[in-house]
Each structure stands twice: as structure tokens, then as C-alpha cells.
Design a protein around this motif. Sequence first.
Motif, PDB file in Angstrom:
ATOM      1  N   PHE A   1       0.866  -1.194   0.000  1.00 47.26           N
ATOM      2  CA  PHE A   1       0.000   0.000   0.000  1.00 47.26           C
ATOM      3  C   PHE A   1       0.899   1.240   0.000  1.00 47.26           C
TER       4      PHE A   1
ATOM      5  N   ARG B   1       6.035   6.248   0.098  1.00 46.43           N
ATOM      6  CA  ARG B   1       6.477   4.905  -0.289  1.00 46.43           C
ATOM      7  C   ARG B   1       5.403   4.330  -1.199  1.00 46.43           C
TER       8      ARG B   1
ATOM      9  N   ALA C   1       6.382   8.400   4.050  1.00 42.79           N
ATOM     10  CA  ALA C   1       7.771   8.128   4.433  1.00 42.79           C
ATOM     11  C   ALA C   1       8.250   9.144   5.468  1.00 42.79           C
TER      12      ALA C   1
ATOM     13  N   GLU D   1       7.517  -0.583  -4.274  1.00 37.61           N
ATOM     14  CA  GLU D   1       8.768   0.186  -4.298  1.00 37.61           C
ATOM     15  C   GLU D   1       9.975  -0.712  -4.003  1.00 37.61           C
TER      16      GLU D   1
END
Lengths: 401, 401
Positions: free
Chosen positions: A58, A133, A62, A137
Motif C-alpha cells: 500500500f 512509499r 515516508a 517500491e
Amino acid sequence: MTRGHIDLMPLDEAQRRFFDALDAVGFFAAPEECVPARRALGRITSRPARARRPVPHFRSAAMDGVAVVADRTTSASPETPIRLQEPQDFVYVDTGDVVPAPFDAVIKIEDVRQLEPGLIEVERPIASGKNLRTIGEDVQKGEIVVPETFKVTPEAVAALLNAGAFDVWVKRQLRAMYFPTGSELVSPMIDLRPGQLPESNSQIVSGYLRQWGCVVDIGPIIPDDRAALRSALGEAAAECDLVLVGGGTSMGREDLTGTVISELGRVLVHGVAYHPGHPVVLGLVGEKPAIGLPGYPVASWVALHLFVRPLIERYYGLAFDRPPIVEGRLAETIRSAPGAVEFVRVRLEPEADGWRVIKLRGGASRLSSLIRADGILEVPADVRELPAGTRVRVRLLKTLS
Amino acid sequence: MTRGHIDLMPLDEAQRRFFDALDAVGFFAAPEECVPARRALGRITSRPARARRPVPHFRSAAMDGVAVVADRTTSASPETPIRLQEPQDFVYVDTGDVVPAPFDAVIKIEDVRQLEPGLIEVERPIASGKNLRTIGEDVQKGEIVVPETFKVTPEAVAALLNAGAFDVWVKRQLRAMYFPTGSELVSPMIDLRPGQLPESNSQIVSGYLRQWGCVVDIGPIIPDDRAALRSALGEAAAECDLVLVGGGTSMGREDLTGTVISELGRVLVHGVAYHPGHPVVLGLVGEKPAIGLPGYPVASWVALHLFVRPLIERYYGLAFDRPPIVEGRLAETIRSAPGAVEFVRVRLEPEADGWRVIKLRGGASRLSSLIRADGILEVPADVRELPAGTRVRVRLLKTLS
């Protein structure tokens, strides 16, 4: 070179002949099996393991701050700050929190001016994806998490679980069976009578083979009886991947290992030009390697490292870590039989510019020398003498302080 | 150096302060226990283990030949050979056979002239003890078989059994307990919802701690609840030698680890100047070390190697083997925050004169980078930039082919 009745083969030729024969029967094509990732630590993968879900799965913040739509901040500047209203223009997020659509960037909390509850001002535009994020990633769904022929580390187990790869294909563990042979051998746990020898080489064989990733069974002590050895080896070759026999590898009256292996299959090499431990037997029973290790413990240890370790490495397709090599200077002259590689157990003492290398005395029967030794010095077959003071390289047996 | 609310301590000072405090409470005086030698493989001895019987325990022939009384061969020469009669003057022996009194030397069978059954002739004198394995030649009764603070190898197990040392004193295994913390953490085995994070750092912690000789328990996931964490840590500190907490180590609203450790004991260090992973907590609960590892997996991995591994090494009194270091040349310029040691994950590609060192991208959350990395490059705290082409030393994470 000959020694007694045995024609001794050069070490590299013996290894090559043995491994070529194993290659020819397909021994190094290790079978695979599927195991839970949680139990795969230390196993060697047989296929790449792919992600069943993206990591992360999800979009998250960050940074601690506010989630915004980046496009709406384009015109922001210290002179023309823009105002944002919660929840239509922004939401507060802490690091790791879900960033809901349509928000696509996070402005650090330090860069936000709080005007009143639910109303903020920002003085700088932010790029889409900043402090965010994104899904996949770290690892995309379908991407390789752990490659083929990889020894599964603790972090690989964690990465597999994160990526939903709960099962992983690994090479089946090599199943080895070791038989100590010799009518003089008894359990080391009893009161020994003269003439009886405590059987303890099996501890060395099983300890190293487990360390090298094998499943090991230790068979009963086989007396010097051809029929008994023949039946034990035949059964083991049917059930296991690798058959090891300790002792009976010379050409003496009671040395049956070579004879029995040649009766059941074929002997490729009998006697190799190195010390300590030349009377080694390398053969095949059916398509299974059968190795006769010398009875003397130091000779057995050396043969294990020269023939069994590389066999296992080729089976798994990976070289194991070797202990480091250090340089030192010989304390005294070492003489070596010509035509045979010599593995010399040495102690190391620190001196001004490195290590002083001291040869340990005693033959292949002196197991204690392996514990006292700090390392092994290999003297090539064509070297007859290494004068005192020669600079040599020593493979450590233990880490030196 | 400060970062956010945390005062960051230099890495070497943090290690020293922590280990000094552990030393002061006697943590490094590991308790000992007596275990069967057969089960001591990999354990660290706490006392020297001595032989309970000599090895070998009887006099035996080191050659096939005839056992004789050496004194009676003094006058033998090719011109004046002496004749010996079986069994009063000699007996036949094979290698390993008992040499009965009063015989004290073995003449090789090749050096014996057979005259008739039971009658031989020898042409050369032999020295007492020649070709004879004497009692205690390898290890005398009472002699040290395995020294103190020695990691028991397979050959050490064999040597202990040979010498009748069936039990051995070893350092008690360090008992560690690890609690993952964070309300967002869930089992990795479920279907994850947005906002949930799979808990897998425990696999990394338990994998390495077991490899380093510890007994490890993984506790349940503790939610962000002060009372729950307090009670878990208090109990663990009473039962274990080392308490580890994963996550909650920053100074955010929900970061409880430092707070709870300071409530139960004392925090010695909170925040250390290195990347990735500065928010580490080093403390004591009673006399037990309590360590807060950062939640990001790469940061947790680094902290484990920087603080937990050396702690375990000091407990056992032995340094573990480190992977080797290779030299290479930087593919591109690396910039590093001043005042903090940086551990850079790198890939290595072979080039003409060594290795090309390529920095891997991504933050401490990217566990996959640890699997893709070939090694770790340490950038010292006082270095701000390493230009492309700089020769650097890289600690390998895996053996390179």
C-alpha cells in the motif's frame, strides 16, 4: 609414483577423474523439493523465488506530515503561499500511515504552517511521489525476491515472507551414510581393552557433513567381513546419495573397502599422491559416489576436505566459505616427499612482521594435532624442501586473536 | 550531532558506553554448564577439558612386521645377522596390533629374512621404540585435549571421546528474547490490508542469533501499549539474558521502547550517529542488556551486527569469523552525511583490475537491497564524499564467484 602396492595418482587428476565420472552419471543435477520459506534457512534455492504480492502493498507516508495532491501546490511560494483545508485538500499522516487517494505526496510537518485546526499554509510546491512509499517500491509482484542457487539467509527468509512467497524450491539435501569399518573398533564410551580402538571418526564426518548442508546417517561399525560390508554398502547406495566408508582403504590383508566397492560398482581411484592420507578410494556403486576414507583420523579429515567437500559444493552449485589465509615465515626447514602434495599442520606465533610458522610433529594418527594446529600449510608435489625463513601462506583452522 | 529530537552519539562511543556498563554488572562472566561431549559441537568451552585416559591406551605396531626386543638386535649386521625364534624372540604384528611386553620395537616385514616357519634373521639393529606407537603418544592422561574458550569442532568431539572426556564444561548459551512491537504489525502469513505490515524482522533476529550460538525466543507482537510492553520486557528480563525489542525506538508519539526501558531500568544510549538505523536504544533492565532495534529491516540488520554480535562475542570470549574484504573502485561518487558513519549496500561487478563498486539505491525499508547487495561499504563519519574511482574496501555479504 608408487608406494607399496598402490599406484598413487596426482591429487588434481584424482579429483578430476572422480568428478568427471560423477558428472557423467548426472550426480550433480540435484533433485529439488518445495519447502516452507520459514524452514528454508540455510537451504540452497533450485529456482528463483518470485513475489506473490508487492512490497510494500500500500502507499504510505515516508515522513510525518500532511498528505496532499502535488498538482495543487504548483503555485506555492513564500510570497504566494497556498492554503489547504482538511480533509478535502490534505490529511495528517505519520510515517508508515496509509496515504489515501487522491493524495500523492507528503509534505514534512516542519514545512507546514498551521493556521487554525484543519487549515494549513504551504510555501513551496512538492513533486508527486515525494516522501511517499509507493506500492512495489521494494519488490514488484512477480519480481525475483531470492535468485536461484542462493543460500537462504535470515534476511532472505524475511523477504520471502514479506512478499507472500511462503514456499520456496530448494535443492534436496544430500543424504549421506557413513560406515566405520574394522574389527578393532568399539564405542568410545566403554572401558577400552588393549587392541580395541575407540570409533570417533564418525563424529568428524557427521559434524562436517551437517555443516556442509547434508543429512547424515552413521551406520553401525562393520567388522572386517566382506559379506557384511558388501551388504551394508549395497543397501546404503540404494537409499542414500553418498556412501562413505571409514577404514580398510589400504591394500592390506584386511582392507576390504576397495575390493567391495569394485565388486558392487567400480573403483575410479585407489591411492592419491598426498600426505597424510593417500590410501583413499574413490568409486561408484550404481550412480552413487562411494568414498573410502582412511582410518587414521587426520587422514580421514584431510580426505573429507579434499574429496567430499568439493563434491557437496558441486552438488549444491555453491562454494562454501573458506577460512582466511595468513602469511608467515617458516621457523624451521620442512622436507616433503617428492611427487606428493603434503598438508602440514602448523602452529602460528606472532612475530614483528607477521607470523612464525611452526610445524607440528606426529603422524596421521594424532588427532590432537588438528586441535593444536592453527592452520594447514600446503606443500606442492614438486617441492622437496622449504628452507627455514621461507615466506609461506597458511590456511587458518581457527580465527587467531 | 543532533537529528530531530535525538542527540546522536558517535558509534564507537555508543559501543564503549554500552559494553562498559555490561562489564560493570558482570554480564560478560558467562555461567557454565557441563554437557556430554557428543552434544558439545559448536559450544564454547569454559574450562580446559583433560584426558581421562591416554591416547592411544596400549602399545601398538606402526608398521606391518615383527615385534622384537631392541636390545637383542644390537650386534646385528649384514655380516653377522642374528636369528630370532618365535614366540620367545619375536611375534608377527600388523599395523595397529598390540605389541606385547617385553617387545619394544617393530622391524618392518621388508627388513626381515624368513628362514623357516618361526625362524627369522635380521641384519640391522633397531632402536627401542622404533615403529611403535607408545601409550599416550597422542595425548597423555590428564593432558589438555581441548583448551578453554575454544569453539568445539567435530574433531574436538572425536578427540574428547577418544580421551574418555565424556563430559565437558561449556559456557551456557546466551538466552535471548525478541519482541516485535507496533500496532501495525501482523503475521506475514495472512492477506494484508492497507496499513498492516508483515512482521518478519524476527526471522532476521532469530536466524542470526542462533547462528551466533544463542537460544532465541520470539515473543508475540506487542501493540503500541505502554503497559503491555512494560510487562513483556519485565518478564523477559527476569527469565532471559538479553532482551531485544524491534521498533518503537524513535522519539515519535508512539515510540515507547526507550521510555519503557528507562522506566524498568536505564537507557545508556538513545540514537547513534550512523546510517541506516540511528534510532537504536541501548540500555539495561536490572543487570540484563535491553536493546531497542529500529523497525526498518535494513536498520534492524545493521544494529544487530553493530551491537548484538559484539555483545555475544564478548559473552563467549571469542570473535566470530567475518566474511572477507575485497578491494574495488567506486562506479560513482558517494555523498555521506557528515558526523555519521554510513553503511552503504553495494553490488560488485568484476573489472580488469578488481571490482567495480556500485551503490544500491533505497532506504532502510528496502529489505530486498540486503539480498541484492554483494557487500557493505563503510564510510567513516568524517568523510563527506568519496569521488567516483576511489579505491574502497568492501566487506562481502556473500561469496563471489
